[in-house]
Design a protein around this motif. Structure first.
Motif, PDB file in Angstrom:
ATOM      1  N   HIS A  76       0.815  -1.214   0.000  1.00 26.13           N
ATOM      2  CA  HIS A  76       0.000   0.000   0.000  1.00 26.13           C
ATOM      3  C   HIS A  76       0.854   1.273   0.000  1.00 26.13           C
ATOM      4  CE1 HIS A  76      -4.041  -1.729   0.708  1.00 26.13           C
ATOM      5  NE2 HIS A  76      -3.395  -2.684   1.360  1.00 26.13           N
ATOM      6  N   ASN A  94       4.398   2.697  -3.726  1.00 27.92           N
ATOM      7  CA  ASN A  94       4.416   3.728  -4.764  1.00 27.92           C
ATOM      8  C   ASN A  94       5.310   4.907  -4.383  1.00 27.92           C
ATOM      9  OD1 ASN A  94       2.259   4.194  -2.767  1.00 27.92           O
ATOM     10  ND2 ASN A  94       1.895   6.066  -3.902  1.00 27.92           N
ATOM     11  N   ASP A 126       1.238   9.956  -3.947  1.00 28.70           N
ATOM     12  CA  ASP A 126       0.099   9.211  -4.489  1.00 28.70           C
ATOM     13  C   ASP A 126      -0.314   9.727  -5.863  1.00 28.70           C
ATOM     14  OD1 ASP A 126       0.036   7.578  -2.296  1.00 28.70           O
ATOM     15  OD2 ASP A 126      -1.537   8.697  -1.256  1.00 28.70           O
ATOM     16  N   GLN A 127      -0.047  11.010  -6.116  1.00 24.75           N
ATOM     17  CA  GLN A 127      -0.369  11.577  -7.429  1.00 24.75           C
ATOM     18  C   GLN A 127       0.625  11.129  -8.500  1.00 24.75           C
ATOM     19  OE1 GLN A 127      -0.514  15.852  -6.935  1.00 24.75           O
ATOM     20  NE2 GLN A 127      -1.972  15.717  -5.248  1.00 24.75           N
ATOM     21  N   LYS A 159       2.417   8.096  -8.570  1.00 24.06           N
ATOM     22  CA  LYS A 159       2.439   6.666  -8.872  1.00 24.06           C
ATOM     23  C   LYS A 159       1.370   5.938  -8.074  1.00 24.06           C
ATOM     24  CE  LYS A 159       4.715   2.863 -10.387  1.00 24.06           C
ATOM     25  NZ  LYS A 159       4.982   2.543 -11.798  1.00 24.06           N
ATOM     26  N   LYS A 160       0.791   4.903  -8.653  1.00 20.64           N
ATOM     27  CA  LYS A 160      -0.157   4.065  -7.930  1.00 20.64           C
ATOM     28  C   LYS A 160       0.602   2.944  -7.218  1.00 20.64           C
ATOM     29  CE  LYS A 160      -4.223   4.750 -10.851  1.00 20.64           C
ATOM     30  NZ  LYS A 160      -5.234   4.097 -11.713  1.00 20.64           N
ATOM     31  N   SER A 161       0.090   2.567  -6.064  1.00 18.75           N
ATOM     32  CA  SER A 161       0.714   1.476  -5.321  1.00 18.75           C
ATOM     33  C   SER A 161       0.396   0.136  -5.982  1.00 18.75           C
ATOM     34  CB  SER A 161       0.204   1.467  -3.874  1.00 18.75           C
ATOM     35  OG  SER A 161      -1.160   1.079  -3.841  1.00 18.75           O
ATOM     36  N   GLN A 210      -3.265  -0.639  -5.658  1.00 20.58           N
ATOM     37  CA  GLN A 210      -4.104   0.128  -6.583  1.00 20.58           C
ATOM     38  C   GLN A 210      -3.991  -0.416  -8.003  1.00 20.58           C
ATOM     39  OE1 GLN A 210      -2.321   3.914  -5.472  1.00 20.58           O
ATOM     40  NE2 GLN A 210      -4.329   4.659  -4.813  1.00 20.58           N
ATOM     41  N   ARG A 211      -2.783  -0.769  -8.410  1.00 17.40           N
ATOM     42  CA  ARG A 211      -2.610  -1.337  -9.753  1.00 17.40           C
ATOM     43  C   ARG A 211      -3.313  -2.690  -9.865  1.00 17.40           C
ATOM     44  NH1 ARG A 211       2.699   0.258  -8.825  1.00 17.40           N
ATOM     45  NH2 ARG A 211       3.465  -1.907  -8.887  1.00 17.40           N
ATOM     46  N   THR A 236      -7.016  -1.988 -10.323  1.00 19.24           N
ATOM     47  CA  THR A 236      -7.275  -1.526 -11.688  1.00 19.24           C
ATOM     48  C   THR A 236      -7.297  -2.695 -12.659  1.00 19.24           C
ATOM     49  OG1 THR A 236      -6.238   0.610 -11.236  1.00 19.24           O
ATOM     50  CG2 THR A 236      -6.449  -0.033 -13.544  1.00 19.24           C
TER      51      THR A 236
END
Length: 450
Positions: A55, A58, A182-183, A185-187, A190-191, A194
């Protein structure tokens, strides 16, 4: 370090330290802040590391891994991602690799570097740790790492050869916020989400955006070539407005079922915005349901849908505006309300706007002006009939109480023959419900005439 552990390390992709995803662990925000700041050396169980590090990864970029032949631990070094890509990093020459458009960032925006040490069963913590400045997470046997014979991890700050170039060992904080990271790169988590969403969309049965029920029969009656053409989508409430009016006025027309997502040439020629509904009559065309309804009333004879009295007509236009400005946005706002608090607030607000409309209607009804349907009813009907079909099982919306003026009006709209002639089976509206949950401006630009 056992043979199996070595095999697992060698098989692990470069920089990948965990092999599982925990989507919503407890106290996630607090853990992310702790792993972002790394104020003290942090000692974690293997379960804690695998739960929380994906989490926060990123924020960091893997730089190197140091293995030791006779020591039961491995050191992994990670730079803050805002430090920038070091010079000389070779580019991939794999022709199959998807090329990404990279936005160059100024280098050395942050000099934080961390060292993640992976201790295997039987290992004890390195002696160079300062025990007075160590955070030991709950879950370690007796608060001492290595005592339960399980794998554990440490995370510590190792600046000093960072962006300041001084090699002074001073471990300063991040020069930016966690939100900023967080803006960028996605962790991993999160990836992962997605990817799961993309796979789910691929597996989903595609929308069956085709007319059914009585709408099919009405289309068959109006599929022959005619000078007046209606470009409409069967699931679109704004298209249905115009369709109801054409039926109510008893007009001859050609119905052209149109997918606004594909934006066919005929639709774009009638309405350059590519939205439905649109009409074409000869060399003249227009979009916007309200404009089209006024045009049909002014230009074509047949059953009148506005009164001749100027004051009564003005009153109708006033409440048409109320429908478009208050009720329609309230309808979409409720469709996008996912939590109970928002559902309650938006249900109350929408009901209040409908109550105001009902109170302005003729007392005896059943329609707005009394016994005959008018343009106020037609503007309102597609949304009134969707309330019970779409919202009753998904939100806190309640159907009208029997015996009330609102129930009388809703019942009249449901059973009006011109409304019924344009209705498909309920499955069409339930299967396309997600279309109502898209953000308003984007939704209207891509799909509907607002």
């Amino acid at each position: 370090m056992g043979h199996s552990s070595t095999d697992a390390i060698e098989a692990r992709p470069h920089g990948q330290l965990v092999s599982r995803i925990v989507l919503d662990p407890p106290d996630l925000d607090a853990w992310r802040e702790r792993l972002f700041n790394v104020d003290d050396t942090i000692i974690l169980t293997n379960e804690q590391f695998e739960t929380y590090f994906p989490h926060i990864d990123n924020v960091y970029s893997h730089r190197s891994t140091q293995r030791y032949k006779r020591k039961p631990f491995i050191s992994h070094y990670w730079d803050c991602r805002m430090k920038g890509r070091p010079p000389g990093t070779p580019k991939s020459d794999d022709p199959a690799k998807k090329k990404r458009k990279r936005n160059a960032r100024e280098r050395d925006l942050c000099d934080v570097k961390i060292k993640i040490t992976e201790y295997f069963p039987g290992a004890t913590i390195q002696s160079d740790h300062d025990e007075q400045h160590t955070f030991v997470a709950d879950g370690l046997a007796g608060g001492q790492p290595g005592m339960d014979g399980e794998k554990f991890w440490t995370i510590q700050r190792v600046n000093g050869n960072g962006g300041n170039g001084k090699g002074d060992g001073v471990a300063g904080p991040h020069k930016h916020s966690l939100d900023k990271s967080d803006q960028i790169k996605k962790s991993t988590v999160q990836r992962y989400l997605t990817t799961q969403e993309k796979e789910a969309r691929k597996a989903q049965k595609p929308f069956q955006r085709r007319p059914s029920g009585q709408a099919v029969q009405t289309i068959k009656k109006h599929n022959k070539e005619h000078d007046l053409k209606l470009y409409a989508a069967c699931f679109c409430p704004f298209s249905q407005r115009v369709w109801i009016a054409l039926e109510a006025k008893g007009m001859a027309y050609q119905y052209c079922e149109t997918d606004p997502y594909r934006k066919p040439t005929q639709l774009l020629e009638a309405n350059p915005r590519g939205l439905v509904p649109a009409i074409r009559e000869g060399d003249w065309a227009s979009g916007e349901s309200s404009v089209i309804l006024e045009y049909l009333e002014d230009r074509h004879s047949g059953v009148p849908l506005l009164p001749t009295d100027a004051r009564l007509k003005a009153n109708c236009r006033l409440w048409i505006d109320h429908i478009n400005v208050k009720i329609v946005p309230g309808f979409y706002a409720l469709a996008r309300a996912y939590d109970s608090t928002k559902q309650f607030e938006r249900t109350e607000r929408l009901q209040a706007e409908i109550t105001a409309l009902v109170q302005a209607a003729d007392e005896r009804g059943p329609y707005f002006l009394g016994t005959d349907m008018c343009l106020v009813d037609i503007h309102f009907a597609p949304f009134a009939i969707r309330l019970s079909r779409l919202f009753r099982d998904r939100t806190m919306w309640l159907d009208p109480m029997p015996g009330t003026r609102w129930h009388q009006w809703a019942n009249a709209l449901e059973h009006n023959p011109h409304v019924q002639a344009t209705l498909s089976n309920n499955e069409l509206y339930t299967e396309t419900f997600d279309l109502y949950t898209m953000p308003g401006p984007q939704h209207s630009d891509q799909l509907l005439d607002l």
